[in-house]
Design an enzyme around this catalytic site. Structure first.
Site, mmCIF file in Angstrom:
data_model
loop_
_atom_site.group_PDB
_atom_site.id
_atom_site.type_symbol
_atom_site.label_atom_id
_atom_site.label_comp_id
_atom_site.label_asym_id
_atom_site.label_seq_id
_atom_site.Cartn_x
_atom_site.Cartn_y
_atom_site.Cartn_z
ATOM 1 N N ARG A 100 68.255 56.731 49.309
ATOM 2 C CA ARG A 100 68.921 56.104 48.176
ATOM 3 C C ARG A 100 67.986 55.951 46.989
ATOM 4 O O ARG A 100 68.399 55.449 45.952
ATOM 5 C CB ARG A 100 69.352 54.709 48.618
ATOM 6 C CG ARG A 100 70.818 54.479 48.476
ATOM 7 C CD ARG A 100 71.058 53.058 48.896
ATOM 8 N NE ARG A 100 72.383 52.661 48.644
ATOM 9 C CZ ARG A 100 73.340 52.648 49.567
ATOM 10 N NH1 ARG A 100 73.123 53.070 50.780
ATOM 11 N NH2 ARG A 100 74.530 52.209 49.245
ATOM 12 N N ARG A 102 89.463 48.094 49.837
ATOM 13 C CA ARG A 102 88.866 48.426 51.144
ATOM 14 C C ARG A 102 88.874 47.190 52.040
ATOM 15 O O ARG A 102 88.625 46.079 51.595
ATOM 16 C CB ARG A 102 87.421 48.898 50.958
ATOM 17 C CG ARG A 102 86.741 49.100 52.306
ATOM 18 C CD ARG A 102 85.506 49.924 52.232
ATOM 19 N NE ARG A 102 84.444 49.320 51.437
ATOM 20 C CZ ARG A 102 83.267 49.888 51.271
ATOM 21 N NH1 ARG A 102 83.009 51.052 51.816
ATOM 22 N NH2 ARG A 102 82.351 49.297 50.543
ATOM 23 N N ARG A 138 84.672 42.990 52.339
ATOM 24 C CA ARG A 138 83.218 42.782 52.451
ATOM 25 C C ARG A 138 82.721 41.944 51.285
ATOM 26 O O ARG A 138 83.196 42.103 50.165
ATOM 27 C CB ARG A 138 82.514 44.149 52.399
ATOM 28 C CG ARG A 138 82.060 44.660 53.740
ATOM 29 C CD ARG A 138 81.673 46.108 53.730
ATOM 30 N NE ARG A 138 80.688 46.514 52.739
ATOM 31 C CZ ARG A 138 80.244 47.772 52.612
ATOM 32 N NH1 ARG A 138 80.678 48.709 53.424
ATOM 33 N NH2 ARG A 138 79.365 48.086 51.697
ATOM 34 N N ARG A 192 76.349 46.980 41.933
ATOM 35 C CA ARG A 192 75.967 48.099 42.811
ATOM 36 C C ARG A 192 76.073 49.429 42.079
ATOM 37 O O ARG A 192 75.256 50.327 42.290
ATOM 38 C CB ARG A 192 76.867 48.118 44.065
ATOM 39 C CG ARG A 192 76.531 47.003 45.034
ATOM 40 C CD ARG A 192 77.625 46.809 46.061
ATOM 41 N NE ARG A 192 77.783 47.918 46.972
ATOM 42 C CZ ARG A 192 78.864 48.095 47.730
ATOM 43 N NH1 ARG A 192 79.877 47.249 47.668
ATOM 44 N NH2 ARG A 192 78.912 49.114 48.548
ATOM 45 N N LYS A 210 81.713 58.271 51.219
ATOM 46 C CA LYS A 210 80.672 58.841 52.095
ATOM 47 C C LYS A 210 80.932 58.490 53.558
ATOM 48 O O LYS A 210 80.896 59.348 54.427
ATOM 49 C CB LYS A 210 79.279 58.316 51.703
ATOM 50 C CG LYS A 210 78.890 58.576 50.267
ATOM 51 C CD LYS A 210 77.520 58.004 49.949
ATOM 52 C CE LYS A 210 77.428 56.501 50.046
ATOM 53 N NZ LYS A 210 78.222 55.763 49.038
#
Ligand code: AP5
Length: 214
Positions: free
Chosen positions: A88, A127, A160, A171, A13
């Site tokens: 969300r 990432r 992260r 998540r 996204k």
């Protein structure tokens, strides 16, 4: 053009929203980025949000909705925006619709970037995010020119905290339970487009251009 980006954590996204903002010259509003900026700045909002984010949970609706509704009232949003990570939950989507209705406005499109869970864990572990400007990369799919350094500002890159595999699994669970129902919500409103997010980043962007008729 007022667009909502949907998709699991790591579906791409943010990657696509950034390209869209450049292409159409409208703001990219990421609630995750807003929270991370608040955490970095040591604000009260940041401290509250961090408690939830580190556990892979959603920040409570009451801490998110007003923040976004206020942001959308700023001058730079008058020609459109890309919402990334908001709404969300169904209550967030309803609150957004209600706020837009009040000013005789509505969303144009909800774009769902579809990526299966098995691809997500791999993407998230690769990432890397810049500690300074928040730009994101991927060690394989979108590497930096110099390993471990941000292309934009040369600061260090980190994994992260919420991208560690155990938190990513949490998540994903939260996504399926609380966020995925938004796909039906926007389909019911006739504004949903599904995009295959497993193909290359440029191809995904091309699919988005097509559904936006640009
Ligand atoms: P947030 O930052 O919004 O996280 P997220 O939705 O989980 O999304 P991500 O940023 O992790 O992933 P993305 O889909 O943007 O993927 P990206 O483009 O980086 O939110 C973080 C937390 O804040 C939440 O968990 C929650 O606690 C809280 N929060 C935020 N908003 C909230 C709200 N409204 N309500 C309540 N709580 C809220 O891509 C991922 C990786 O894949 C990158 O490395 C990228 O380079 C790579 N990649 C992207 N596209 C491709 C491709 N096509 N092929 C190969 N690799 C790709």
């Amino acid at each position: 053009m007022k667009v909502v980006m949907l998709g699991a954590p790591g579906a791409g996204k943010g990657t696509q929203a950034k390209k869209m903002a450049e292409r159409w010259q409208i703001p990219h509003i990421s609630t995750g980025d807003i929270f991370r900026a608040n955490i970095k700045a040591g604000t009260e909002l940041g401290a509250k949000a961090k408690e939830y984010m580190d556990q892979g949970l959603l920040v409570p609706d009451e801490l998110v909705v007003d923040l976004v509704v206020d942001r959308l009232q700023q001058e730079d949003c008058k020609d459109g925006y890309i919402l990334d990570g908001f709404p969300r939950t169904i209550p967030q989507a309803e609150a957004l619709d209600a706020a837009l209705e009040k000013v005789n406005d509505k969303l144009d499109k909800a774009i769902n970037i579809d990526v299966p869970d098995e691809n997500i864990i791999n993407r998230m572990s690769g990432r890397r995010a810049c500690v300074q400007c928040g730009a994101t990369y991927h060690i394989t799919y979108n590497p930096t020119k110099v390993e471990g350094k941000c292309d934009a500002c040369n600061a260090d890159l980190i994994l992260r905290d919420d991208d560690k595999p155990e938190t990513v699994k949490k998540r994903l669970g939260v996504y399926h339970e609380q966020t995925q129902p938004l796909i039906d919500y926007y389909a019911g409103k006739g504004i949903l487009s599904n995009i295959d997010g497993t193909i290359g980043m440029d191809e995904v962007f091309h699919s988005i251009e097509k559904v936006l008729g640009a």
